[in-house]
Design an enzyme around this catalytic site. Structure first.
Site, mmCIF file in Angstrom:
data_model
loop_
_atom_site.group_PDB
_atom_site.id
_atom_site.type_symbol
_atom_site.label_atom_id
_atom_site.label_comp_id
_atom_site.label_asym_id
_atom_site.label_seq_id
_atom_site.Cartn_x
_atom_site.Cartn_y
_atom_site.Cartn_z
ATOM 1 N N CYS A 109 -30.621 20.625 -22.258
ATOM 2 C CA CYS A 109 -31.478 20.804 -21.086
ATOM 3 C C CYS A 109 -31.560 19.520 -20.253
ATOM 4 O O CYS A 109 -32.074 18.513 -20.727
ATOM 5 C CB CYS A 109 -32.859 21.248 -21.573
ATOM 6 S SG CYS A 109 -34.172 21.126 -20.364
ATOM 7 N N CYS A 136 -35.070 18.188 -19.573
ATOM 8 C CA CYS A 136 -35.620 17.674 -20.840
ATOM 9 C C CYS A 136 -35.162 16.231 -21.057
ATOM 10 O O CYS A 136 -35.941 15.389 -21.520
ATOM 11 C CB CYS A 136 -35.165 18.532 -22.020
ATOM 12 S SG CYS A 136 -35.710 20.249 -21.935
#
Length: 104
Positions: A29, A32
């Site tokens: 991600c 993230c």
């Protein structure tokens, strides 16, 4: 204090006491990866008032499902085991600090 990684098995133990910010994330991600250093800075500055943990949603789908995590990063703020706030997506450090202060 370093950011700890929790699992489906350790989640409830790690979030049942005090103020705990949980980062639901995955290694693939992009946002993230962007928020990780922000959380490190926040941990360095606010470790006396909040514990920060991370949980990989790919490895721990049970907990992510339990809390209805549909997008990552999702940050849930727990106070004594109860969810008191939630933010989805990248957040600047100042916004996360305010979130913590609001519930401290």
């Amino acid at each position: 204090m370093a950011i700890s990684h929790v699992t489906d098995q350790t989640f409830s133990t790690e979030t049942n006491e005090g103020l705990v910010l949980v980062d639901f994330w995955a290694p693939w991600c992009g946002p993230c990866k962007m928020i990780a250093p922000v959380l490190e800075e926040l941990d360095a500055e606010m470790s006396d008032s909040v514990k920060i943990t991370k949980i990989d949603v790919d490895d721990n789908p049970e907990t992510a499902g339990k809390f209805g995590v549909m997008s990552i990063p999702t940050l849930l703020l727990f106070k004594d085991g109860e969810v008191v706030d939630k933010v989805v997506g990248f957040q600047p450090k100042e916004a996360l600090a305010e979130l913590v202060k609001k519930h401290a």
